[in-house]
Structure formats: C-alpha cells, structure tokens
Design a protein around this motif. Structure first.
Motif, PDB file in Angstrom:
ATOM      1  N   GLU A 265       0.740  -1.292  -0.034  1.00  0.00           N
ATOM      2  CA  GLU A 265      -0.066  -0.026   0.075  1.00  0.00           C
ATOM      3  C   GLU A 265       0.874   1.224  -0.061  1.00  0.00           C
ATOM      4  O   GLU A 265       0.471   2.317  -0.587  1.00  0.00           O
ATOM      5  CB  GLU A 265      -0.932  -0.053   1.304  1.00  0.00           C
ATOM      6  N   PHE A 266       1.994   1.175   0.863  1.00  0.00           N
ATOM      7  CA  PHE A 266       2.772   2.091   0.946  1.00  0.00           C
ATOM      8  C   PHE A 266       3.473   2.734  -0.369  1.00  0.00           C
ATOM      9  O   PHE A 266       3.831   3.935  -0.693  1.00  0.00           O
ATOM     10  CB  PHE A 266       3.775   2.028   2.062  1.00  0.00           C
TER      11      PHE A 266
ATOM     12  N   LYS B  55       2.322   2.279  -3.328  1.00  0.00           N
ATOM     13  CA  LYS B  55       1.482   2.613  -4.484  1.00  0.00           C
ATOM     14  C   LYS B  55       1.557   4.009  -4.826  1.00  0.00           C
ATOM     15  O   LYS B  55       1.625   4.860  -3.950  1.00  0.00           O
ATOM     16  CB  LYS B  55      -0.031   2.278  -4.046  1.00  0.00           C
TER      17      LYS B  55
ATOM     18  N   GLU C 166      -0.741   6.274  -5.536  1.00  0.00           N
ATOM     19  CA  GLU C 166      -1.770   7.124  -4.905  1.00  0.00           C
ATOM     20  C   GLU C 166      -1.464   7.454  -3.349  1.00  0.00           C
ATOM     21  O   GLU C 166      -1.764   8.412  -2.967  1.00  0.00           O
ATOM     22  CB  GLU C 166      -3.153   6.493  -4.984  1.00  0.00           C
ATOM     23  N   THR C 167      -0.823   6.458  -2.848  1.00  0.00           N
ATOM     24  CA  THR C 167      -0.377   6.749  -1.453  1.00  0.00           C
ATOM     25  C   THR C 167       0.647   7.821  -1.619  1.00  0.00           C
ATOM     26  O   THR C 167       0.572   8.532  -0.675  1.00  0.00           O
ATOM     27  CB  THR C 167       0.052   5.420  -0.541  1.00  0.00           C
TER      28      THR C 167
ATOM     29  N   PHE D 106      -5.000   9.283   5.812  1.00  0.00           N
ATOM     30  CA  PHE D 106      -4.039   8.460   5.869  1.00  0.00           C
ATOM     31  C   PHE D 106      -3.689   7.970   7.333  1.00  0.00           C
ATOM     32  O   PHE D 106      -3.463   6.760   7.214  1.00  0.00           O
ATOM     33  CB  PHE D 106      -2.783   9.564   5.658  1.00  0.00           C
TER      34      PHE D 106
ATOM     35  N   ARG E 157      -6.149   5.144   7.842  1.00  0.00           N
ATOM     36  CA  ARG E 157      -6.482   4.239   6.790  1.00  0.00           C
ATOM     37  C   ARG E 157      -6.302   2.562   7.553  1.00  0.00           C
ATOM     38  O   ARG E 157      -5.432   2.373   8.257  1.00  0.00           O
ATOM     39  CB  ARG E 157      -5.445   4.262   5.645  1.00  0.00           C
TER      40      ARG E 157
END
Length: 610
Positions: free
Chosen positions: A116-117, A119, A121-122, A343, A346
């Motif tokens: 996720e980190f 990505k 978008e992050t 954030f 999340r």
C-alpha cells in the motif's frame, strides 16, 4: 455547496480535528477556551469601566472614580496575564501537536502494508499534504485558526450583549429617529447584511485561492524538488562536470514564472474583494457613529456610553472581519488536513497474525512455497507463476536469472512485504500470515539491493536503536572487512555518516555496502538474504566476502541473489528463474553440464576472464 452543508462540513471537520489533537494533548482545548475568553473579555472590560469613569468625571465625582479605576487596572492586568500565558502555551502546543501528527503519519507509514505504501496514490496523497503544508498552512495554523475563531466568537457574543442592552435602554419615543428603537434596529440590520455580504465575498476569495493552490500543486512540488537538488551537496559533482546549472536555472525560472503569474491574477481579484469588504465595514462603522452621536445629542445615552458603544461596535466589526477570514481559512485548509486523517486512519487490509515465532537456538527454520503466484496490484502480468520451493535449514541458495525474472519479488514475498496472489508460504508448516508480523521479521537478516544507510552515527546504523554490543559490532565489522576503515574514522563507532546533519564522513559505495552487510550480520537473524551484496565492491573486496561467506553466515540458512555467476559456486543449490517460473535447479557443476540458461549466463561472463 449550500450554506447548510458548508456549516455541517465545518462542524464535522472541527470535531475531527479537535479529537485528533486532543488525543495526545488534552489540555489544549482548555488553554484555547480560557485564552479566547480572556482575550475577548479584555477590551470590553476596559470599555465598560472607561465609560463609568468618564461619566463620573464629567459629573465631578472624582473620589467615586477610584474603585472603578482599581477594578479596571486589576481586571486588565489579570486578563492580560491570562491571555499572554495562553498565547505562549498555544504557541508551544502548536509545534507539539504538529510534531505529534507528523509522528503519527510516520508510524502509519511504518506499519501500513508495504504494497500500500509503495502505491502511486499513497505517495500522491502524502505529497499533496506536504504541498498544502508548505503553501496553505498545516496543523499549527489550523490550531491558531481555532484559537482566533473562539476568541472572536466570544467577542461577537459580548458585543451582542452590549447591543441588546443598548436596544432595551432606548427610550420609546417614536417622534425622533435617534431616540426610537428604529435606529438600533437599523444598526442590527445593516450589520447582519454586511456580515453575510463579507462572508460571501471572503468565501469566494478563499475558494479561488485554494483552486489556485490545487492547480499549482505540481509546480510547487517540482519547485521544491529543484531547490533540493540545487542545495544538495551530493549532486555537486554532476552539476559541475555536466554543467547542469543552466538547465536547473531554466526549469526553476520557468516554474516560478508560472506560479507567480497565476498568483498575480488571483491577488488582483483578492484585492478587489478585500477593498469591498473594508469599504462596507468602514461605512457601517460610520453609520454607527452617526446613530450613537444622535442618541447622545437627544439624551438617550450618556457621553461615556457613546464612547463605550462606539468601541463595542468597532470591536464587533473587527471580530466579524477576523471571524470571516479564519472561518474560510479553516474551512478550505481542512481539505488538505483531511488527507492526514484519511492516511492516519486508513485500515490495514493485510491479515495480521498473532502467533509468536518459535525461538530456536538451532536455527531450524524451514520455508516452503506452495503453488505461489503473484502479480503486482493494478497489473495482470504474473511475475511469479506456480512456484513450488522448499528452503531447507542450513543450506545456502543462489537465485539467478535475467532482469525481470522475479528474483527480488520472490524475496519480497518471503519477507512478507507482499502477500501471494495465489498459494501460500509456510514457515515450519504454518502459513506465514498467521505469525505476528514484527516477530516474523526478526527471522531475517537482509541486505537489499537498494539498501539505505542513515545520516546518523555508525553505531546507530548497525544497532538501529537496540542496546549496543560493542564486541559484536567489531566482530561483524571484521567479517565484512570494514574494521580497519572504522578504526581510522575521527570518532570511531560514533562517527556520523554523510553530511546531511552536519559534520560526517562520506563513505564510498563499496564501504556503504560493507556496512549494510555488517548491519545484517549484527541482527543475527537465522535466515540471511543477500541481494546483490557485492555489486559495489572491488574484485579483492568481493573475493574476501566470498572467502568469508561460510564463516559470516555461521551455519544459517542463506539466499544469495546475484548477477555474477561466479558467486554461485559457494552455494549448495542454485535456483534459476525465467519468466516467473523455476526453469532449472541444481549445483553449479550440474547446471553447467545441462547447458541451459545458467550455463549460458555463466559462460557469457566467464569468457571475459579467459
């Protein structure tokens, strides 16, 4: 967005923000409330007692003025001290709250799934918040806005109380405009009209400002990037050798020209809105003076009350103007700060296990890949396809293959930086996702291909916050071949690396790689992973690493990833990946005899040493 929805959003954002800062600094709400009350009460206390003193002086009652003067001075001193103490406390708490939020953001980044980190978008969300922080104010400014909103809110409340008193004291003489209730009603109506007009104009101005900010997010980010390059000594050699000054200056001027032109257009519009707001508030103040003067002339109020109510109206005008500005600033700044909330809050989508990893002194940790396939999020391209692999305890493995074969991806799955798309990975017969993640990571000592060292002391880089075992540190530095170099450093183990944080030593790429190996050895995990661990070493240093390879890992299970086929001779089992599948497997001599992919890779390099 309608007024009702706008206020609803403001209320929700305010509550969310207060909860966020109150969690770690519960006293800040009381400080803001008390400071706001004291700050608002001060001017009105002075106006009230000034009025009383002036009326008594005009009547010649000088002795009767003394108690009022004493109360006035005492109240002014107490309220001023309270206000200054709260101002200073808020100033300190602004920084403390900002630091707390940044730490929470960092902790979330540390704990969230690596996939996720990583990505886009992050990263975009984080950059957007940073851009808002640089240009539109952040946590500290939002706290200051709340402080001002509360103080000016109290000021408006006190002003309205005075206006109501003025309204109730007006003589019911309709024969004269100034002594009738209509003059007071006129002031109230004009004020309400001006208030909503100013609120609307200010909202339009702030909306346009934040539209400009959003349009400029990319240019702001690019400008910060260019400044970082121009002020970073690590780029100094390239800038000079390749004469990059002109290129960087061109892009910086071009970026700043674009930003300045957009803001110039906005500032002209904002200036016109501000001029209208100032004109309306000044006209309103003029009207108030006319009405109050008329009331005094016709005996409706005293001379002292004229000054008092005039002062009150001026305070109300200023409070309304400040309230409008801070309200709109708070409202639009929340768009940026909401990214923080999203954030930090999340949820982690990865299943988090609770099983502790068995502590084994014999290093008996066996991994099994069962039908493991993987593709990166957002892509259907399989990087690994139906991998079945057992990594036996104590063996040394080499994973080789062409670029993009899936070597590093396999390691990311093993370290659980990613979870398999299909299949599972077992540690001692148990799916690794059922283990506590922090416990699980302790199994591995890893040197990644793109490892990073910190601009801190050498000792901190090796121990990473754990209590230092000096004997162990010197042992691993000896194994990696860095001991003599460290002993020559100005402060030994306390020498800072790099110059980012002041005085430090610049280590070469090879020395940095040796320190990364030392760090992995110091951790002493039972499973060692070395991803291109000698890529930056000279041939002699590389040979030393190979010769000491067995003693370095001391019977641990090890995976060695390298593009240098000669290094595979030191391994018990060589795994060849091709197109995401295991295409060959065996010892160095066995794979050479098979004359497949491994043999072609080895021979392609070996011919240059013939």
């Amino acid at each position: 967005m309608g007024v009702k929805m706008k206020f609803k959003k403001l209320w929700y954002d305010s509550i969310s923000f207060i909860k966020l800062i109150k969690a770690d600094h519960p006293g800040i709400i009381w400080v803001i409330a008390v400071g706001g009350l004291a700050g608002a009460a001060g001017p009105f206390t002075q106006l009230f007692f000034y009025s009383r003193v002036l009326n008594k002086v005009l009547k010649g009652l000088y002795k009767e003025c003394i108690p009022d003067v004493v109360i006035l001075l005492t109240a002014a001193l107490v309220l001023s001290l309270i206000k200054k103490a709260c101002d200073q406390s808020v100033k300190v708490l602004r920084e403390a709250c900002a630091d707390t939020i940044y730490l929470k953001t960092a902790n979330k980044a540390f704990s969230m799934e690596y996939e996720e980190f990583e990505k886009t978008e992050t990263m975009d969300a984080i950059r957007r918040v940073q851009g808002g922080e640089n240009s539109s104010g952040g946590i500290g400014d939002q706290i200051q806005s709340i402080y001002v909103l509360i103080e000016k809110g109290f000021a408006i409340l006190f002003s309205l109380i005075f206006v109501i008193v003025l309204f109730t004291r007006t003589k019911a003489d309709s024969s004269n405009f100034f002594t009738s209730i209509w003059s007071t009603l006129l002031i109230i109506i004009v004020f309400l009209t001006v208030f909503f007009l100013c609120l609307k104009l200010s909202a339009i101005s702030y909306r346009k400002f934040y539209e400009v900010e959003k349009k400029n997010e990319h240019f702001n980010s690019f400008g910060v990037y260019l400044l970082a390059i121009m002020n970073n000594y690590q780029f100094g050699k390239d800038i000079r050798i390749f004469s990059m000054q002109g290129l960087l200056e061109h892009y910086f001027k071009k970026t700043m020209k674009t930003i300045n032109s957009v803001f110039l257009k906005w500032s002209i519009k904002d200036g016109s809105y501000t001029a209208v707001i100032v004109l309306l508030t000044q006209l309103t103040s003029g009207l108030v003076y006319v009405v109050l003067g008329g009331k005094a002339v016709y005996g409706s109020i005293s001379i002292g009350e004229v000054f008092m109510y005039a002062g009150v109206i001026l305070e109300l005008t200023g409070a309304i103007r400040s309230e409008i500005i801070e309200y709109n600033s708070f409202y639009y700044r929340s768009d940026y700060l909401n990214t923080y909330y999203e954030f930090i809050n999340r949820p982690n989508n990865r299943y988090t296990g609770t099983l502790p990893v068995e502590k084994r002194t014999d290093g008996e940790y066996e991994f099994v890949f069962e039908n493991v396939s993987f593709h990166y999020p957002g892509s259907d391209n399989l990087i690994l396809n139906q991998i079945n692999l057992t990594l036996k305890v104590g063996d040394k493995y080499a994973i080789v293959g062409k670029n993009g074969a899936g070597k590093t991806t396999l390691i990311k799955l093993l370290c659980r930086l990613y979870d398999p798309t299909e299949g599972r990975i077992l540690l001692n017969g148990i799916d690794i996702k059922y283990y506590d993640y922090q416990e699980y990571t302790k199994v591995f000592s890893v040197v990644f291909q793109d490892f990073k060292l910190l601009a801190l002391s050498l000792e901190d880089n090796l121990t990473l916050g754990e209590e230092a075992d000096k004997e162990r540190i010197w042992e691993v530095l000896t194994q990696s071949g860095m001991r003599s170099a460290v002993e020559k450093m100005p402060s030994g183990l306390q020498t800072n690396l790099y110059k980012n944080n002041g005085e430090g030593v610049e280590v070469s790429g090879g020395e940095a790689q040796k320190l990364a190996i030392s760090r992995a050895l110091y951790k002493n995990g039972p499973f060692v992973i070395l991803d291109e661990p000698t890529a930056a070493l000279d041939p002699i240093a590389e040979a030393e690493i190979y010769e000491n390879f067995n003693s370095m890992i001391q019977g641990k299970t090890a995976i060695y990833i390298s593009h240098r086929m000669s290094s595979c001779k030191f391994c018990d089992d060589i795994i060849v990946l091709d197109g995401g599948v295991i295409s060959e497997r065996g010892s160095h001599n066995k794979l050479l005899k098979e004359d497949g992919i491994y043999a072609s890779l080895y021979n392609a390099q070996a011919k240059y040493y013939a």
